[in-house]
Scaffold this motif. Structure first.
Motif, PDB file in Angstrom:
ATOM      1  N   ASP A 182       2.682   5.918  -0.373  1.00  0.00           N
ATOM      2  CA  ASP A 182       2.565   4.481  -0.135  1.00  0.00           C
ATOM      3  C   ASP A 182       2.661   4.158   1.346  1.00  0.00           C
ATOM      4  O   ASP A 182       2.095   3.184   1.821  1.00  0.00           O
ATOM      5  CB  ASP A 182       3.658   3.721  -0.908  1.00  0.00           C
ATOM      6  CG  ASP A 182       3.485   3.866  -2.412  1.00  0.00           C
ATOM      7  OD1 ASP A 182       2.329   4.036  -2.855  1.00  0.00           O
ATOM      8  OD2 ASP A 182       4.497   3.825  -3.133  1.00  0.00           O
ATOM      9  N   ASP A 183       3.388   4.971   2.085  1.00  0.00           N
ATOM     10  CA  ASP A 183       3.547   4.797   3.529  1.00  0.00           C
ATOM     11  C   ASP A 183       2.867   5.979   4.224  1.00  0.00           C
ATOM     12  O   ASP A 183       3.334   7.114   4.148  1.00  0.00           O
ATOM     13  CB  ASP A 183       5.039   4.748   3.880  1.00  0.00           C
ATOM     14  CG  ASP A 183       5.278   4.402   5.350  1.00  0.00           C
ATOM     15  OD1 ASP A 183       4.486   4.849   6.208  1.00  0.00           O
ATOM     16  OD2 ASP A 183       6.272   3.704   5.637  1.00  0.00           O
ATOM     17  N   ALA A 184       1.737   5.718   4.898  1.00  0.00           N
ATOM     18  CA  ALA A 184       0.969   6.789   5.535  1.00  0.00           C
ATOM     19  C   ALA A 184       1.785   7.500   6.609  1.00  0.00           C
ATOM     20  O   ALA A 184       1.659   8.712   6.792  1.00  0.00           O
ATOM     21  CB  ALA A 184      -0.326   6.227   6.135  1.00  0.00           C
ATOM     22  N   THR A 185       2.642   6.763   7.309  1.00  0.00           N
ATOM     23  CA  THR A 185       3.456   7.380   8.358  1.00  0.00           C
ATOM     24  C   THR A 185       4.441   8.374   7.768  1.00  0.00           C
ATOM     25  O   THR A 185       4.610   9.497   8.276  1.00  0.00           O
ATOM     26  CB  THR A 185       4.227   6.308   9.144  1.00  0.00           C
ATOM     27  OG1 THR A 185       3.290   5.394   9.739  1.00  0.00           O
ATOM     28  CG2 THR A 185       5.076   6.938  10.237  1.00  0.00           C
ATOM     29  N   LYS A 186       5.088   7.993   6.665  1.00  0.00           N
ATOM     30  CA  LYS A 186       6.016   8.899   6.006  1.00  0.00           C
ATOM     31  C   LYS A 186       5.279  10.099   5.415  1.00  0.00           C
ATOM     32  O   LYS A 186       5.789  11.228   5.437  1.00  0.00           O
ATOM     33  CB  LYS A 186       6.785   8.163   4.904  1.00  0.00           C
ATOM     34  CG  LYS A 186       7.799   7.151   5.430  1.00  0.00           C
ATOM     35  CD  LYS A 186       8.579   6.534   4.287  1.00  0.00           C
ATOM     36  CE  LYS A 186       9.638   5.557   4.807  1.00  0.00           C
ATOM     37  NZ  LYS A 186      10.394   4.928   3.690  1.00  0.00           N
ATOM     38  N   THR A 188       2.579  11.458   6.593  1.00  0.00           N
ATOM     39  CA  THR A 188       2.243  12.351   7.711  1.00  0.00           C
ATOM     40  C   THR A 188       3.461  13.153   8.140  1.00  0.00           C
ATOM     41  O   THR A 188       3.372  14.362   8.408  1.00  0.00           O
ATOM     42  CB  THR A 188       1.710  11.540   8.899  1.00  0.00           C
ATOM     43  OG1 THR A 188       0.548  10.816   8.489  1.00  0.00           O
ATOM     44  CG2 THR A 188       1.355  12.444  10.068  1.00  0.00           C
ATOM     45  N   SER A 189       4.616  12.488   8.209  1.00  0.00           N
ATOM     46  CA  SER A 189       5.846  13.173   8.609  1.00  0.00           C
ATOM     47  C   SER A 189       6.209  14.272   7.613  1.00  0.00           C
ATOM     48  O   SER A 189       6.587  15.379   8.006  1.00  0.00           O
ATOM     49  CB  SER A 189       6.990  12.156   8.713  1.00  0.00           C
ATOM     50  OG  SER A 189       8.208  12.806   9.024  1.00  0.00           O
ATOM     51  N   GLN A 220      -2.538   6.818   3.044  1.00  0.00           N
ATOM     52  CA  GLN A 220      -1.912   5.847   2.151  1.00  0.00           C
ATOM     53  C   GLN A 220      -2.547   5.966   0.775  1.00  0.00           C
ATOM     54  O   GLN A 220      -3.761   6.094   0.641  1.00  0.00           O
ATOM     55  CB  GLN A 220      -2.087   4.419   2.680  1.00  0.00           C
ATOM     56  CG  GLN A 220      -1.286   3.385   1.909  1.00  0.00           C
ATOM     57  CD  GLN A 220      -1.289   2.036   2.610  1.00  0.00           C
ATOM     58  OE1 GLN A 220      -2.016   1.847   3.570  1.00  0.00           O
ATOM     59  NE2 GLN A 220      -0.488   1.117   2.133  1.00  0.00           N
TER      60      GLN A 220
END
Length: 243
Positions: A182-186, A188-189, A220
């Motif tokens: 749901d969170d692209a940044t998370k 990626t991490s 996402q």
């Protein structure tokens, strides 16, 4: 879906039963292992199947589950390929180019041969010393648990891959991890964390110096739940390749 699961379960059960019976109750004149007999049967020119009503009417959820099961089977085949290469290396057979079923059949035949027929003057068959670049794709859940850490059985898979990598002359190993959330940044991490964990394990298992390219990708998830399930199944994966 129930019928599909029953068929898959029956197939793997037959293979496991054949292996156990062959190991603990060997015949005086043993047949080839059940795995090899099934392989030969399945590769003997069977017509390519066509799309049928059962497959066409699968729900998105069932389709995603089957796709993930297929990815898991492919990961197991990758491990079998690496283990076979290890056996061939231990037996000084060099790099073999035939498909896995033929190579296992050859190994079985060699072990069954009469040692007294060995001719030390015979010239061994030449094998390729420059294998094709390696590329292995695994579903993320084959290596990582739900909390994102390496699973307990990941060591067996990565150990087999390390053996496979040792057969390569190429010194650059690329590890790419793909995650969807749901969170692209998370996402990626998490992908970067998992790719780095695999690189750390392989770097410790491989002798010599290698160049590494370690990358994590995140996207996402789609808003619609069925589509999100399918996309996650196809994209939550890890790729290991050489060049």
């Amino acid at each position: 879906m129930g019928r599909t699961a029953l068929l898959l379960g029956s197939g793997f059960g037959a293979i496991a039963l054949g292996i156990l019976v062959g190991h603990f109750m060997p015949r005086a004149e043993p047949k080839p292992p059940l795995f090899l007999r099934l392989w030969a049967t399945n590769s003997a020119g069977i017509a390519k199947p066509t799309l049928n009503e059962t497959i066409a009417e699968l729900s998105a959820e069932d389709r995603a589950a089957i796709e993930q099961e297929i990815a898991g089977i492919q990961a197991q085949l990758d491990v079998l390929e690496a283990r076979t290469q290890q056996l061939e290396a231990e037996l000084d057979l060099g790099q073999q180019q035939a498909d896995l079923g033929d190579r296992l059949t050859n190994l079985t035949a060699l072990l069954a041969a009469d040692p007294s027929t060995f001719d030390p003057q015979a010239t061994p068959a030449t094998t390729s010393q420059n294998p094709e670049p390696l590329k292995i794709t695994l579903p993320s859940n084959a290596l990582f648990s739900a909390d994102g850490q390496l699973a307990a059985d990941a060591a067996e898979i990565l150990g087999a891959i390390a053996i496979d990598l040792q057969q390569q002359e190429r010194q650059t190993i690329t590890i790419r991890s793909y995650q969807v959330g749901d969170d692209a940044t998370k996402a990626t991490s998490l992908a970067q964390q998992q790719a780095q964990a695999v690189q750390t394990y392989l770097a410790e298992a491989l002798p010599g110096d290698y160049r590494w390219l370690v990358v994590g990708y995140g996207e996402q998830a789609a808003a619609d739940p069925p589509e999100a399930t399918t996309e996650t199944s196809s994209q939550a994966r890890l790729e290991i390749s050489t060049q």
